[in-house]
Scaffold this motif. Structure first.
Motif, mmCIF file in Angstrom:
data_model
loop_
_atom_site.group_PDB
_atom_site.id
_atom_site.type_symbol
_atom_site.label_atom_id
_atom_site.label_comp_id
_atom_site.label_asym_id
_atom_site.label_seq_id
_atom_site.Cartn_x
_atom_site.Cartn_y
_atom_site.Cartn_z
ATOM 1 N N GLN A 187 0.886 -1.186 0.219
ATOM 2 C CA GLN A 187 0.029 0.205 -0.070
ATOM 3 C C GLN A 187 0.789 1.224 0.203
ATOM 4 O O GLN A 187 0.324 2.368 -0.447
ATOM 5 C CB GLN A 187 -1.004 0.063 1.151
ATOM 6 C CG GLN A 187 -0.308 -0.029 2.628
ATOM 7 C CD GLN A 187 -0.267 -1.420 3.227
ATOM 8 O OE1 GLN A 187 0.348 -2.379 2.394
ATOM 9 N NE2 GLN A 187 -0.391 -1.477 4.559
ATOM 10 N N LEU A 188 1.905 1.210 0.688
ATOM 11 C CA LEU A 188 2.843 2.411 0.567
ATOM 12 C C LEU A 188 3.598 2.525 -0.651
ATOM 13 O O LEU A 188 3.497 3.597 -1.240
ATOM 14 C CB LEU A 188 4.085 2.182 1.602
ATOM 15 C CG LEU A 188 4.989 3.328 2.110
ATOM 16 C CD1 LEU A 188 6.090 3.434 1.056
ATOM 17 C CD2 LEU A 188 4.225 4.565 2.091
ATOM 18 N N ALA A 247 -2.117 5.128 1.967
ATOM 19 C CA ALA A 247 -0.923 4.717 1.997
ATOM 20 C C ALA A 247 0.015 4.210 3.090
ATOM 21 O O ALA A 247 0.880 3.239 3.244
ATOM 22 C CB ALA A 247 0.152 5.869 1.132
ATOM 23 N N VAL A 248 -0.165 5.086 4.238
ATOM 24 C CA VAL A 248 0.334 4.841 5.734
ATOM 25 C C VAL A 248 -0.518 3.849 6.494
ATOM 26 O O VAL A 248 -0.003 3.409 7.728
ATOM 27 C CB VAL A 248 0.674 6.003 6.257
ATOM 28 C CG1 VAL A 248 1.649 7.062 5.503
ATOM 29 C CG2 VAL A 248 -0.691 6.941 6.751
ATOM 30 N N GLY A 251 7.547 5.955 5.881
ATOM 31 C CA GLY A 251 6.689 5.933 4.876
ATOM 32 C C GLY A 251 6.038 7.263 4.302
ATOM 33 O O GLY A 251 6.191 7.631 3.342
ATOM 34 N N SER A 252 5.822 8.152 5.113
ATOM 35 C CA SER A 252 5.410 9.459 5.216
ATOM 36 C C SER A 252 6.602 10.408 4.432
ATOM 37 O O SER A 252 6.272 10.935 3.371
ATOM 38 C CB SER A 252 4.946 10.315 6.367
ATOM 39 O OG SER A 252 4.158 9.667 7.050
ATOM 40 N N MET A 256 8.705 12.658 -0.923
ATOM 41 C CA MET A 256 9.726 12.626 -2.120
ATOM 42 C C MET A 256 9.273 12.546 -3.425
ATOM 43 O O MET A 256 9.726 12.918 -4.465
ATOM 44 C CB MET A 256 10.711 11.269 -1.975
ATOM 45 C CG MET A 256 11.667 11.565 -0.639
ATOM 46 S SD MET A 256 12.826 10.100 -0.591
ATOM 47 C CE MET A 256 13.415 10.365 0.940
ATOM 48 N N MET A 257 7.801 11.753 -3.323
ATOM 49 C CA MET A 257 7.333 11.455 -4.784
ATOM 50 C C MET A 257 6.612 12.737 -5.355
ATOM 51 O O MET A 257 5.757 12.628 -6.256
ATOM 52 C CB MET A 257 6.257 10.317 -4.601
ATOM 53 C CG MET A 257 6.939 9.127 -4.585
ATOM 54 S SD MET A 257 7.902 8.661 -5.725
ATOM 55 C CE MET A 257 9.679 8.632 -4.976
ATOM 56 N N ILE A 258 6.979 13.904 -4.741
ATOM 57 C CA ILE A 258 6.477 15.078 -5.148
ATOM 58 C C ILE A 258 7.123 15.279 -6.593
ATOM 59 O O ILE A 258 6.958 16.097 -7.586
ATOM 60 C CB ILE A 258 6.783 16.315 -4.214
ATOM 61 C CG1 ILE A 258 5.556 16.417 -3.276
ATOM 62 C CG2 ILE A 258 6.607 17.686 -5.236
ATOM 63 C CD1 ILE A 258 5.883 17.515 -2.155
#
Length: 545
Positions: A286-287, A454-455, A465-466, A471-473
């Motif tokens: 899910q993450l 996701a978390v 995970g957060s 980072m996926m920005i």
């Protein structure tokens, strides 16, 4: 006894939320300006966003790498307050650099990109510090209230940014001036002064040295994966140089990097399912799915807007000059404000009937604010914007239908956004423009939905995970130039002496359509993944009412 929110301290903190929105949304005006001033193609012009959002990724990665090497959480060591101050000072350096470059008479696009990168590098540290700091300034149970308020202030910044930058670059509506790179010197000297003032306020304000006590969880395989992604993205930032050295087209560089990065993430999820050791938070599917979804969501939110000016220049869509698009850009970012203000109603402990009423009233009030701000700028947009009440009401009803459930809400708004893009692809004029702008209403509530899903179930890996999700920005740095590559096909056809043919600028919005379709699939896929682990977040939300 629950801890009361320190509102005076939080009031200081939300200053940085405004800055993030103001500068990020201003890119929408700055990109077409740079395209014209530096004589760029569409891919090159999108590198403004690539530098900006890429800095978020590299800033977060550097912080995580330094913490991994040192064996201790670096941000936890210096404290959130100092993290924000250092971030503001980094942004001061970038803003001053851009101001001096623009006034030097020797401005180059590369130096402009470097300045934007430095500004956003500071934003990365600010955001990584400010979000957990906001939660810490009071009871954890009311942390969501403070983040939503911060998000509302951020959205107000996104509304004002395009309008203010448009006035600075092009003057008032009554007396437009010829845009020049020197026009932005005053703006960025002013912004650097504001950043310095904010840093001073934070330095002298009596804010607690708040940190997290969470242990740094090691995850070497996840770290290697993120480092590889960082290397794969570099050619996008230096696309012109790579093309000169290798002969590989910029389109191939951008599309290739995009495909490889997504392939790496999905491969990581597969490998982690076989052997969880060393993957940290990425051992949870899910993450990783959430990382891809954040990548796609930020990318589509940014690309819709950053490439909008190219569409608006076409006669069939208004034939606007870059000096005339600020009101439409502000409506797009204002749509995100409308959605976030409406979504913020759900975090307050109000009767269900009251929430439903506010769910319809708040978006109308927010829309009125957008009209008022444009009126103050000098744009009489009331008659032009009134039909936009239709998508606003549809979005408000969709929010009520979703009942605050993350899966249901994400699926609903993703499908609505996909339908809006389909409408935009088969129409022209203001119907198509409004359809594209309305995607902002749908995007407004996607981040919290994706993040929450996701978390869920990450346990001790929640903090890590957060960080990975933030980072996926990076998606905002690579999906816009991918759409730009499609738009450039129009220029390639004209350069080859071709006449009328496929309108690739209009057709390029197929990419956002694919993104929204993926996000709809993501909602259903993640629901299934969580159910296989005995988790059902929608049922938990429903049970909490």
């Amino acid at each position: 006894m629950s801890q009361q929110t320190k509102w005076s301290q939080f009031g200081v903190l939300i200053i940085v939320f405004f800055f993030w929105g103001f500068v990020a949304a201003s890119n929408s005006i700055f990109i077409p300006f740079c395209k014209k001033f530096f004589n760029l193609d569409q891919i090159q012009s999108q590198l403004v966003g690539s530098a900006f959002y890429g800095a978020y990724f590299y800033g977060s990665l550097i912080l995580y790498l330094a913490s991994a090497i040192g064996g201790t959480d670096l941000l936890n060591k210096i404290g959130y307050k100092k993290g924000i101050i250092y971030g503001l000072l980094i942004s001061v350096v970038g803003a001053l650099a851009l101001a001096f470059i623009s006034g030097s008479g020797n401005a180059t696009f590369g130096l402009v990109l470097l300045s934007f990168f430095i500004i956003a590098l500071g934003f990365s540290l600010q955001q990584t510090s400010a979000q957990p700091f906001a939660i810490a300034l009071g009871s954890p149970e009311t942390g969501a209230h403070r983040l939503n308020m911060g998000g509302s202030v951020n959205s107000f910044g996104t509304l004002l940014g395009p309008l203010v930058v448009s006035v600075v670059l092009f003057g008032s509506v009554a007396a437009k001036k010829e845009a020049s790179i020197t026009n932005i010197q005053t703006l960025y000297f002013f912004l650097s002064g504001l950043f310095l003032l904010a840093a001073a306020i934070f330095a002298f304000a009596k804010l607690p040295k708040t940190t997290s006590n969470e242990k740094l969880e090691k995850s070497p395989k996840a770290l290697y994966t993120l480092l590889i992604i960082g290397l794969i993205f570099l050619p996008v930032l230096f696309a012109d140089f790579v093309k000169e050295q290798t002969g590989i087209s910029k389109t191939a560089i951008v599309i290739g990097s995009l495909v490889i990065i997504l392939g790496i993430l999905f491969t990581s999820m597969f490998l982690a399912s076989k052997n969880k050791e060393g993957w940290g938070a990425m051992q949870y599917p899910q993450l990783v799915l959430g990382m891809v979804a954040i990548f796609v969501y930020v990318g589509v939110e940014v690309t819709i807007d950053n490439n909008f000016a190219a569409l608006l220049k076409l006669p069939a869509f208004g034939g606007y000059d870059e000096s005339q698009i600020a009101h439409l850009v502000s409506l797009y970012w204002g749509s995100l404000m409308i959605g976030r203000w409406t979504g913020a109603v759900s975090v307050f402990n109000l009767p269900k009937s009251t929430k439903r009423i506010l769910g319809l009233v708040v978006p109308i009030v927010a829309f009125g604010l957008i009209l008022f701000v444009n009126y103050l700028k000098g744009d009489n947009v009331v008659n032009e914007f009134l039909p936009y009440l239709i998508p606003i009401i549809i979005a408000a009803l969709a929010f009520l239908f979703a009942e605050e459930k993350p899966v249901k809400l994400l699926l609903t708004v993703s499908v609505l956004a996909a339908v809006a893009i389909l409408i935009s692809l088969v129409t022209t004029g203001m119907i198509s423009n409004f359809a594209i702008i309305s995607c902002g209403l749908c995007c407004s509530v996607m981040w919290p939905c994706i993040f929450a899903l996701a978390v869920t179930g990450l346990g001790k890996y929640t903090s890590q995970g957060s960080a990975f999700l933030i980072m996926m920005i990076l998606g905002g740095a690579i999906i816009p130039p991918a759409q730009g590559a499609i738009i450039d096909l129009d220029q390639a056809r004209l350069a080859a002496g071709g006449g009328e043919g496929t309108n690739f600028t209009h057709l390029s919005y197929i990419l956002p359509l694919i993104c929204f379709a993926y996000l709809a699939w993501h909602a259903l896929k993640t629901k299934g993944v969580l159910k296989s682990q005995g988790l059902d977040i929608d049922a938990q939300v429903a049970g909490g009412h």
